[in-house]
Design a protein around this motif. Structure first.
Motif, mmCIF file in Angstrom:
data_model
loop_
_atom_site.group_PDB
_atom_site.id
_atom_site.type_symbol
_atom_site.label_atom_id
_atom_site.label_comp_id
_atom_site.label_asym_id
_atom_site.label_seq_id
_atom_site.Cartn_x
_atom_site.Cartn_y
_atom_site.Cartn_z
ATOM 1 N N VAL A 174 0.833 -1.209 0.000
ATOM 2 C CA VAL A 174 0.000 0.000 0.000
ATOM 3 C C VAL A 174 0.869 1.260 0.000
ATOM 4 O O VAL A 174 0.532 2.251 -0.648
ATOM 5 C CB VAL A 174 -0.979 -0.002 1.202
ATOM 6 C CG1 VAL A 174 -1.693 1.326 1.337
ATOM 7 C CG2 VAL A 174 -1.997 -1.123 1.048
ATOM 8 N N SER A 175 2.012 1.212 0.693
ATOM 9 C CA SER A 175 2.883 2.390 0.719
ATOM 10 C C SER A 175 3.498 2.658 -0.659
ATOM 11 O O SER A 175 3.754 3.796 -1.019
ATOM 12 C CB SER A 175 3.977 2.235 1.776
ATOM 13 O OG SER A 175 4.887 1.232 1.393
ATOM 14 N N GLN A 176 3.722 1.589 -1.443
ATOM 15 C CA GLN A 176 4.298 1.757 -2.775
ATOM 16 C C GLN A 176 3.263 2.265 -3.780
ATOM 17 O O GLN A 176 3.585 3.038 -4.666
ATOM 18 C CB GLN A 176 4.893 0.439 -3.261
ATOM 19 C CG GLN A 176 6.149 0.059 -2.518
ATOM 20 C CD GLN A 176 6.645 -1.349 -2.847
ATOM 21 O OE1 GLN A 176 5.952 -2.116 -3.506
ATOM 22 N NE2 GLN A 176 7.836 -1.673 -2.376
ATOM 23 N N ASP A 177 2.012 1.813 -3.639
ATOM 24 C CA ASP A 177 0.955 2.262 -4.550
ATOM 25 C C ASP A 177 -0.386 2.316 -3.816
ATOM 26 O O ASP A 177 -1.127 1.335 -3.776
ATOM 27 C CB ASP A 177 0.857 1.313 -5.756
ATOM 28 C CG ASP A 177 -0.091 1.838 -6.830
ATOM 29 O OD1 ASP A 177 -0.717 2.904 -6.622
ATOM 30 O OD2 ASP A 177 -0.217 1.189 -7.883
ATOM 31 N N PRO A 178 -0.709 3.487 -3.230
ATOM 32 C CA PRO A 178 -1.928 3.624 -2.435
ATOM 33 C C PRO A 178 -3.231 3.472 -3.239
ATOM 34 O O PRO A 178 -4.281 3.250 -2.668
ATOM 35 C CB PRO A 178 -1.833 5.045 -1.869
ATOM 36 C CG PRO A 178 -0.428 5.465 -2.054
ATOM 37 C CD PRO A 178 0.105 4.689 -3.207
ATOM 38 N N SER A 179 -3.151 3.560 -4.567
ATOM 39 C CA SER A 179 -4.377 3.517 -5.379
ATOM 40 C C SER A 179 -4.818 2.097 -5.756
ATOM 41 O O SER A 179 -5.798 1.914 -6.465
ATOM 42 C CB SER A 179 -4.169 4.338 -6.655
ATOM 43 O OG SER A 179 -3.143 3.751 -7.431
ATOM 44 N N LEU A 180 -4.089 1.078 -5.303
ATOM 45 C CA LEU A 180 -4.428 -0.305 -5.662
ATOM 46 C C LEU A 180 -5.788 -0.725 -5.117
ATOM 47 O O LEU A 180 -6.187 -0.322 -4.033
ATOM 48 C CB LEU A 180 -3.361 -1.267 -5.109
ATOM 49 C CG LEU A 180 -2.002 -1.275 -5.790
ATOM 50 C CD1 LEU A 180 -1.027 -2.138 -5.006
ATOM 51 C CD2 LEU A 180 -2.107 -1.784 -7.215
ATOM 52 N N SER A 181 -6.476 -1.576 -5.900
ATOM 53 C CA SER A 181 -7.753 -2.119 -5.439
ATOM 54 C C SER A 181 -7.485 -3.251 -4.446
ATOM 55 O O SER A 181 -6.363 -3.743 -4.339
ATOM 56 C CB SER A 181 -8.546 -2.670 -6.632
ATOM 57 O OG SER A 181 -7.885 -3.819 -7.143
ATOM 58 N N VAL A 182 -8.524 -3.665 -3.734
ATOM 59 C CA VAL A 182 -8.402 -4.742 -2.753
ATOM 60 C C VAL A 182 -7.872 -6.009 -3.426
ATOM 61 O O VAL A 182 -6.974 -6.681 -2.906
ATOM 62 C CB VAL A 182 -9.770 -5.028 -2.077
ATOM 63 C CG1 VAL A 182 -9.654 -6.188 -1.110
ATOM 64 C CG2 VAL A 182 -10.273 -3.794 -1.357
ATOM 65 N N GLU A 183 -8.401 -6.328 -4.601
ATOM 66 C CA GLU A 183 -7.995 -7.533 -5.324
ATOM 67 C C GLU A 183 -6.502 -7.505 -5.666
ATOM 68 O O GLU A 183 -5.797 -8.494 -5.511
ATOM 69 C CB GLU A 183 -8.812 -7.708 -6.614
ATOM 70 C CG GLU A 183 -10.287 -7.975 -6.401
ATOM 71 C CD GLU A 183 -11.105 -6.718 -6.109
ATOM 72 O OE1 GLU A 183 -10.614 -5.587 -6.319
ATOM 73 O OE2 GLU A 183 -12.242 -6.871 -5.627
ATOM 74 N N ASP A 184 -6.032 -6.331 -6.141
ATOM 75 C CA ASP A 184 -4.622 -6.206 -6.507
ATOM 76 C C ASP A 184 -3.718 -6.334 -5.279
ATOM 77 O O ASP A 184 -2.649 -6.943 -5.344
ATOM 78 C CB ASP A 184 -4.361 -4.859 -7.212
ATOM 79 C CG ASP A 184 -5.009 -4.799 -8.589
ATOM 80 O OD1 ASP A 184 -5.212 -5.880 -9.197
ATOM 81 O OD2 ASP A 184 -5.316 -3.684 -9.057
ATOM 82 N N ILE A 185 -4.160 -5.742 -4.159
ATOM 83 C CA ILE A 185 -3.375 -5.846 -2.912
ATOM 84 C C ILE A 185 -3.253 -7.311 -2.516
ATOM 85 O O ILE A 185 -2.171 -7.786 -2.176
ATOM 86 C CB ILE A 185 -4.035 -5.024 -1.775
ATOM 87 C CG1 ILE A 185 -3.978 -3.526 -2.090
ATOM 88 C CG2 ILE A 185 -3.345 -5.305 -0.428
ATOM 89 C CD1 ILE A 185 -4.775 -2.654 -1.137
ATOM 90 N N ILE A 186 -4.367 -8.046 -2.568
ATOM 91 C CA ILE A 186 -4.366 -9.472 -2.190
ATOM 92 C C ILE A 186 -3.448 -10.270 -3.113
ATOM 93 O O ILE A 186 -2.638 -11.074 -2.661
ATOM 94 C CB ILE A 186 -5.800 -10.061 -2.190
ATOM 95 C CG1 ILE A 186 -6.631 -9.381 -1.096
ATOM 96 C CG2 ILE A 186 -5.775 -11.554 -1.999
ATOM 97 C CD1 ILE A 186 -8.115 -9.664 -1.183
ATOM 98 N N LYS A 187 -3.561 -10.036 -4.431
ATOM 99 C CA LYS A 187 -2.717 -10.756 -5.401
ATOM 100 C C LYS A 187 -1.230 -10.532 -5.126
ATOM 101 O O LYS A 187 -0.429 -11.472 -5.111
ATOM 102 C CB LYS A 187 -3.064 -10.336 -6.825
ATOM 103 C CG LYS A 187 -4.387 -10.896 -7.331
ATOM 104 C CD LYS A 187 -4.714 -10.363 -8.709
ATOM 105 C CE LYS A 187 -6.107 -10.777 -9.130
ATOM 106 N NZ LYS A 187 -6.505 -10.131 -10.397
ATOM 107 N N LEU A 188 -0.853 -9.266 -4.920
ATOM 108 C CA LEU A 188 0.550 -8.940 -4.660
ATOM 109 C C LEU A 188 1.004 -9.526 -3.320
ATOM 110 O O LEU A 188 2.127 -10.007 -3.201
ATOM 111 C CB LEU A 188 0.766 -7.439 -4.676
ATOM 112 C CG LEU A 188 0.695 -6.766 -6.064
ATOM 113 C CD1 LEU A 188 0.638 -5.257 -5.932
ATOM 114 C CD2 LEU A 188 1.903 -7.167 -6.908
#
Length: 193
Positions: A174-188
């Motif tokens: 989240v600190s690297q890219d605050p605009s990510l969606s929940v799905e993208d955060i989970i995948k990463l």
């Protein structure tokens, strides 16, 4: 009041350092965060907070001014003493504490050893406005990020991952890219866990 010490690093431990200045060795209580920032160099500059009590004078040391400021804010809360504040700064980084308070994230603060639900709520209630003002933070953006972050953490917990471990990975994402969606955060996060 002693603002900082410039001197020779004599001893370094996870809970304290001894700094010699002008032939006097100062014992400074530190957090794990500060311990991780101290390099094994001979010379050191460390910011301090002197706590004066009836029966003792205790020095606390911080490598960053931000951490000292958060420590001072934490000990201003009723029920939070210097040892509890130091434990909080050892469990979470100063930025994580700022985020948790600014976004009203009670579970994050409550996860710290020795902090109950009422104390966590009191910390947020007493410090939220001060944190937003002192560190010039925007409340709205933190609320959005926190919602996505919390949803991602909940999903990872359901998948069987330990919350504390997941939280470190998700915070980094989240600190690297605050605009990510929940799905993208989970995948990463799944790639990094």
């Amino acid at each position: 009041m002693i603002n900082h010490l410039n001197g020779k690093l004599v001893e370094k431990n996870p809970t304290f350092v001894i700094v010699e200045c002008g032939g006097v060795g100062y014992f400074l209580n530190i957090s794990l965060h500060t311990f991780s920032l101290i390099k094994d160099e001979e010379s050191i500059r460390i910011y301090t907070h002197l706590q004066v009590k009836e029966d003792s004078h205790t020095l606390f040391g911080f490598m960053e001014l931000t951490e000292r400021e958060i420590f001072r804010l934490l000990i201003s809360v009723s029920g939070i003493g210097s040892s509890t504040a130091r434990t909080m700064l050892s469990s979470l980084s100063p930025d994580e504490i700022k985020e948790a308070i600014a976004s009203g994230n009670v579970p994050s603060i409550q996860a710290i050893k020795g902090i109950g639900a009422k104390t966590a709520q009191r910390v947020i209630l007493d410090l939220k406005d001060k944190i937003l003002k002192v560190f010039d933070m925007d409340e709205v953006s933190h609320q959005k990020n926190n919602t996505s972050k919390e949803e991602a953490l909940s999903a990872l917990e359901v998948l069987g991952f330990v919350r504390r471990q997941s939280e470190k990975v998700v915070d980094k994402i989240v600190s690297q890219d605050p605009s990510l969606s929940v799905e993208d955060i989970i995948k990463l996060a799944l790639k990094n866990l």
